[in-house]
Design a protein around this motif. Structure first.
Motif, mmCIF file in Angstrom:
data_model
loop_
_atom_site.group_PDB
_atom_site.id
_atom_site.type_symbol
_atom_site.label_atom_id
_atom_site.label_comp_id
_atom_site.label_asym_id
_atom_site.label_seq_id
_atom_site.Cartn_x
_atom_site.Cartn_y
_atom_site.Cartn_z
ATOM 1 N N GLU A 82 -25.763 -45.677 -1.514
ATOM 2 C CA GLU A 82 -26.236 -46.598 -2.535
ATOM 3 C C GLU A 82 -26.401 -48.008 -1.976
ATOM 4 O O GLU A 82 -25.472 -48.578 -1.429
ATOM 5 C CB GLU A 82 -25.256 -46.610 -3.718
ATOM 6 C CG GLU A 82 -25.801 -47.374 -4.899
ATOM 7 C CD GLU A 82 -25.234 -46.873 -6.226
ATOM 8 O OE1 GLU A 82 -24.154 -46.262 -6.228
ATOM 9 O OE2 GLU A 82 -25.893 -47.098 -7.250
ATOM 10 N N SER A 87 -27.268 -51.828 -3.060
ATOM 11 C CA SER A 87 -27.243 -52.603 -4.284
ATOM 12 C C SER A 87 -27.513 -54.073 -3.974
ATOM 13 O O SER A 87 -26.729 -54.719 -3.273
ATOM 14 C CB SER A 87 -25.876 -52.395 -4.940
ATOM 15 O OG SER A 87 -25.784 -53.168 -6.080
ATOM 16 N N ASN A 88 -28.686 -54.536 -4.448
ATOM 17 C CA ASN A 88 -29.088 -55.937 -4.299
ATOM 18 C C ASN A 88 -28.999 -56.430 -2.852
ATOM 19 O O ASN A 88 -28.459 -57.507 -2.587
ATOM 20 C CB ASN A 88 -28.240 -56.804 -5.237
ATOM 21 C CG ASN A 88 -28.961 -58.090 -5.605
ATOM 22 O OD1 ASN A 88 -30.176 -58.198 -5.445
ATOM 23 N ND2 ASN A 88 -28.209 -59.066 -6.061
ATOM 24 N N GLY A 127 -33.466 -58.007 -2.400
ATOM 25 C CA GLY A 127 -32.766 -57.383 -3.526
ATOM 26 C C GLY A 127 -33.146 -55.910 -3.639
ATOM 27 O O GLY A 127 -33.698 -55.484 -4.649
ATOM 28 N N ASN A 164 -32.489 -52.128 -4.258
ATOM 29 C CA ASN A 164 -31.590 -51.216 -4.970
ATOM 30 C C ASN A 164 -32.113 -49.801 -4.753
ATOM 31 O O ASN A 164 -33.284 -49.537 -5.014
ATOM 32 C CB ASN A 164 -31.582 -51.509 -6.468
ATOM 33 C CG ASN A 164 -30.993 -52.867 -6.754
ATOM 34 O OD1 ASN A 164 -29.856 -53.151 -6.385
ATOM 35 N ND2 ASN A 164 -31.773 -53.733 -7.370
ATOM 36 N N THR A 198 -30.696 -45.459 -4.596
ATOM 37 C CA THR A 198 -29.625 -44.463 -4.631
ATOM 38 C C THR A 198 -30.151 -43.157 -4.041
ATOM 39 O O THR A 198 -31.226 -42.701 -4.430
ATOM 40 C CB THR A 198 -29.175 -44.213 -6.088
ATOM 41 O OG1 THR A 198 -28.770 -45.466 -6.642
ATOM 42 C CG2 THR A 198 -28.014 -43.244 -6.162
ATOM 43 N N GLY A 250 -25.388 -58.428 -0.747
ATOM 44 C CA GLY A 250 -25.555 -57.106 -1.345
ATOM 45 C C GLY A 250 -24.544 -56.139 -0.770
ATOM 46 O O GLY A 250 -23.813 -56.479 0.163
ATOM 47 N N VAL A 263 -38.658 -55.588 -2.310
ATOM 48 C CA VAL A 263 -37.927 -54.808 -3.324
ATOM 49 C C VAL A 263 -38.510 -53.399 -3.439
ATOM 50 O O VAL A 263 -39.623 -53.139 -2.979
ATOM 51 C CB VAL A 263 -37.962 -55.475 -4.730
ATOM 52 C CG1 VAL A 263 -37.238 -56.816 -4.718
ATOM 53 C CG2 VAL A 263 -39.383 -55.635 -5.233
#
Ligand SMILES: Nc1ncnc2c1ncn2[C@@H]1O[C@H](COP(=O)(O)OP(=O)(O)OP(=O)(O)O)[C@@H](O)[C@H]1O
Ligand SMILES: [Mg+2]
Length: 248
Positions: free
Chosen positions: A3, A5-6, A19, A21, A23, A56, A214
């Motif tokens: 994962e 995250s940011n 940033g 993100n 999963t 992050g 992103v």
């Protein structure tokens, strides 16, 4: 299982990841697409700890990847680097068996060689390639040696950076099938970067598109065509016109 995250990463004035993100569930195949220079390889290197994010978090099984035993962490991974990154001074089989010749995974030399020859076969290379040096091989053969090395220790998690670039269509098909097999039969978790849309459709469970630092779109591969996302549409159809500028 993995994962992000940011996650941010800047090189000087170049804000590459802004940033991210993402999963990746266990035993699934995630494919990352996106324009050249958007930071796909950087994102992958962040997970491995080869590049340190500015901010992050990245977790593996819920554990921060920057904490804990590095060797134990890396032992779970296999990696095909975009540029191959073979050791010029070692014959092919020692490149493939690199991890099986040292450290905690160490095997007797003849056993390691046998495994190397078998992995070479899986990527469509004959046993006589084993004793050649990387410089004696074509670009596509070097790529496949890199692939054989990535899978040699049968890691739980495998990262492939451009596995089919420079391969002929038949060999690309062989490699796509191999990646699929590794995920389906061996239950590995895979993260692949590719520009090859045939490859995306052949190997992905899920797709994520990186743009402007992103993840612009992510979802199951089956949802890709009807996403309605103009960035993703332009990319998958290879259109010169659209929201993504050709000069970056
Ligand atoms: N070690 C580094 N130092 C400085 N800049 C870097 C470094 N690594 C990558 N970059 C920059 O980060 C950006 C993203 O690079 P990256 O290699 O991740 O692109 P990519 O999405 O993998 O592209 P391609 O599809 O061409 O392989 C580029 O602008 C690159 O110049
Ligand atoms: Mg790259």
């Amino acid at each position: 299982m993995i994962e992000l995250s940011n996650v941010h990463k800047t090189f000087g004035p170049n804000r590459v990841l802004r940033g991210v993100n993402l999963t990746i569930p266990k035993a699934t195949s995630m494919v990352i697409i996106g324009g050249s220079g958007t930071g796909k390889s950087v994102a992958l290197k962040c997970v491995l700890g080869l590049v340190t994010p500015d901010s992050g978090t990245i977790t593996l099984d819920g554990q921060d990847v920057t904490q804990g035993d590095r060797d134990a962490f890396l032992a779970r991974f296999g990696m095909l680097f975009q540029g191959g990154a073979l050791f010029d001074s070692l014959p092919v089989w020692q490149n493939v068996a690199f991890r099986l010749l040292r450290g905690s995974l160490k095997r007797p030399k003849d056993e390691a060689r046998e495994i190397a020859v078998e992995k070479l076969r899986r990527v469509g290379l004959k046993p006589d390639v084993a004793d050649k040096f990387p410089a004696e091989l074509s670009g596509g053969m070097q790529k496949r040696v890199g692939l054989a090395r990535a899978i040699a220790a049968e890691p739980e998690i495998i990262f492939f950076d451009e596995p089919t670039t420079g391969l002929d269509p038949i060999m690309s098909g062989v490699i796509n099938e191999l990646i699929r097999e590794i995920v389906v039969e061996m239950g590995a978790t895979a993260m692949t970067i590719t520009h090859d849309m045939t490859s995306v459709r052949a190997i992905a469970d899920n797709v994520a598109m990186l743009h402007d630092g992103v993840i612009k779109w992510t979802g199951p591969v089956a949802d890709m065509d009807a996403s309605g996302d103009p960035y993703l549409d332009q990319f998958i159809h290879g259109r010169a016109e659209g929201p993504i500028e050709a000069v970056r």
